[in-house]
Write an enzyme that holds these catalytic residues in place. Structure first.
Site, PDB file in Angstrom:
ATOM      1  N   GLU A 119       0.991  -1.215  -0.002  1.00  0.00           N
ATOM      2  CA  GLU A 119       0.034  -0.010  -0.007  1.00  0.00           C
ATOM      3  C   GLU A 119       0.816   1.200  -0.023  1.00  0.00           C
ATOM      4  OE1 GLU A 119      -3.460   2.172   2.744  1.00  0.00           O
ATOM      5  OE2 GLU A 119      -2.011   0.402   3.582  1.00  0.00           O
ATOM      6  N   HIS A 120       1.742   1.182   1.002  1.00  0.00           N
ATOM      7  CA  HIS A 120       2.800   2.357   1.102  1.00  0.00           C
ATOM      8  C   HIS A 120       4.284   1.734   0.524  1.00  0.00           C
ATOM      9  CE1 HIS A 120      -0.534   3.678   3.794  1.00  0.00           C
ATOM     10  NE2 HIS A 120      -0.352   4.607   3.439  1.00  0.00           N
TER      11      HIS A 120
END
Length: 431
Positions: free
Chosen positions: A323-324
């Site tokens: 996600e990050h």
């Protein structure tokens, strides 16, 4: 955090090591949510008030938050808080305004004009979770692009009592209506509508397992509403070389771990020294966190992977699809063309994930749980839809007719063929 040497693992072990923690779904959640949705659809506002009192232990005076209450929220906030929210609003608006699509118009052959135009989704609903801490940042991430895209009606649901920060940002963004409703019942109300809650075409925003399941169920019903993207636990992966600051890395890992016990954090580095330093820094910084117990649980399913090289670290990251993704290397921008699967990327020592979570300008609503392979970070396009347009002149149709007729015959679609030949015959007669 467990440390593993990538090259010492078999292919099966490598796959297993990168598996996400299982998401607890369960038939009980599915059934409970289905019951809530059915109740809201049949009983409307009465169900919303009953369920709000049951789950939130609050009995709001009205489902819709009055304008005077929204306006009063500003008076209770500090100047410092309002300034921070307005700065974040400004940066997010700048970045999302730059995403406005340009119309496309192409003459594919003489007399055949094709276009692509964009229109806003007319009515959208934003879900903002409740809990111990307000999430005005999520209001910004959803409300700003919704208004820039030109959505005609933007409504917001959040469990009562709604924090002043959320009400203030709702007004700042120009959100049309705010409702004292949370949980799966809020999703149901926005998907199907009640006397007080407007029905919307698409629902955005994060939530717990019940909210996520409600979004899934209403999106599978043609009478319901579309949703933004599948949801999963938060996660971060850091690629670091020997030049990286271990204290920075530890802080970034912990900032994700404190989200929840099901969050996952991963460090991939070719440097065993950096790996050891980060391990020490994580334990040291963990002691100072107010949510240390939550972060500790997340760390139990988290990893430090020792890779052979930065190139291999990139491959591992692309396979995992975080996600990050934080890149703390000597020349982080050089790696950007090699990075394929991530929700949002943070380049260099001075780009903490927190900046993107709140105020850099990018959107913090991101695909997770491996969905980065096919889904994008939330943006202006998610609040819009594309339409194609074609316009043919008489000459254009005559020139294209043989191609269309041949293909229609091959597919056995006589009416398709006739829709072209009847026009060509008319043109021939009129000559």
């Amino acid at each position: 955090m467990r440390t593993v040497v990538w090259q010492s693992l078999s292919e099966e072990q490598q796959d297993a090591i990168l598996e996400r923690p299982a998401i607890a779904e369960g038939a009980n959640i599915t059934a409970a949510v289905a019951d809530v949705i059915a109740k809201v659809r049949t009983q409307g506002d009465a169900a919303l008030l009953e369920l709000t009192e049951k789950f939130d232990r609050v009995k709001p005076e009205s489902i819709r938050v009055p304008s005077k209450e929204i306006n009063a929220a500003s008076e209770r906030l500090s100047a410092e808080m309002k300034q921070a929210l307005e700065q974040a609003y400004s940066n997010i608006a700048k970045f999302h305004k730059a995403q406005k699509p340009q119309p496309i118009k192409v003459e594919t052959q003489p007399g055949v004009m094709c276009e692509q135009v964009t229109r806003p989704i007319q009515k959208v609903g934003l879900y903002i979770p409740g809990g111990s801490a307000p999430l005005p940042s999520t209001v910004l991430m959803l409300g700003v692009p919704a208004k820039i895209a030109g959505c005609r009606k933007v409504v917001l649901c959040s469990p009562p009592p709604i924090a002043d920060e959320i009400l203030y940002v709702a007004k700042l963004c120009g959100i049309d209506e705010v409702y004292n409703v949370g949980g799966g019942q809020a999703v149901a109300a926005m998907a199907y509508g009640t006397k007080s809650v407007s029905k919307v075409d698409k629902i955005f925003g994060p939530g717990n397992a019940y909210v996520t399941e409600a979004k899934r169920q209403v999106s599978n019903d043609f009478r319901g509403a579309a949703i933004d993207m599948p949801a999963g636990p938060s996660e971060v992966l850091v690629i670091a070389d020997e030049t990286a600051d271990p204290d920075f890395i530890a802080a970034d890992l912990l900032s994700q771990a404190e989200h929840g016990p099901d969050s996952q954090v991963v460090l991939v580095t070719p440097s065993p020294i950096v790996a050891d330093q980060v391990t020490d820094a994580v334990q040291r910084q963990l002691k100072a966190l107010s949510r240390a117990d939550i972060a500790q649980k997340a760390l139990a399913s988290s990893l430090i992977i020792i890779s052979e090289s930065i190139t291999q670290a990139v491959s591992i990251s692309n396979y995992y699809g975080p996600e990050h993704l934080i890149v703390q290397t000597k020349n982080p921008r050089e790696l950007l063309p090699l990075l394929d699967n991530a929700g949002s990327i943070f380049l260099g020592d001075w780009s903490p994930e927190s900046a993107g979570d709140y105020a850099s300008g990018t959107n913090h609503v991101l695909p997770t749980y491996g969905y980065t392979r096919t889904y994008s970070s939330l943006g202006l396009a998610d609040f819009s839809k594309r339409m194609t347009v074609q316009e043919l002149s008489a000459e254009g149709l005559q020139n294209l007719a043989p191609t269309v007729v041949t293909m229609a015959e091959a597919e056995g679609l006589d009416a398709h063929k006739r829709a072209v030949t009847i026009r060509v015959e008319k043109l021939t007669q009129n000559r």
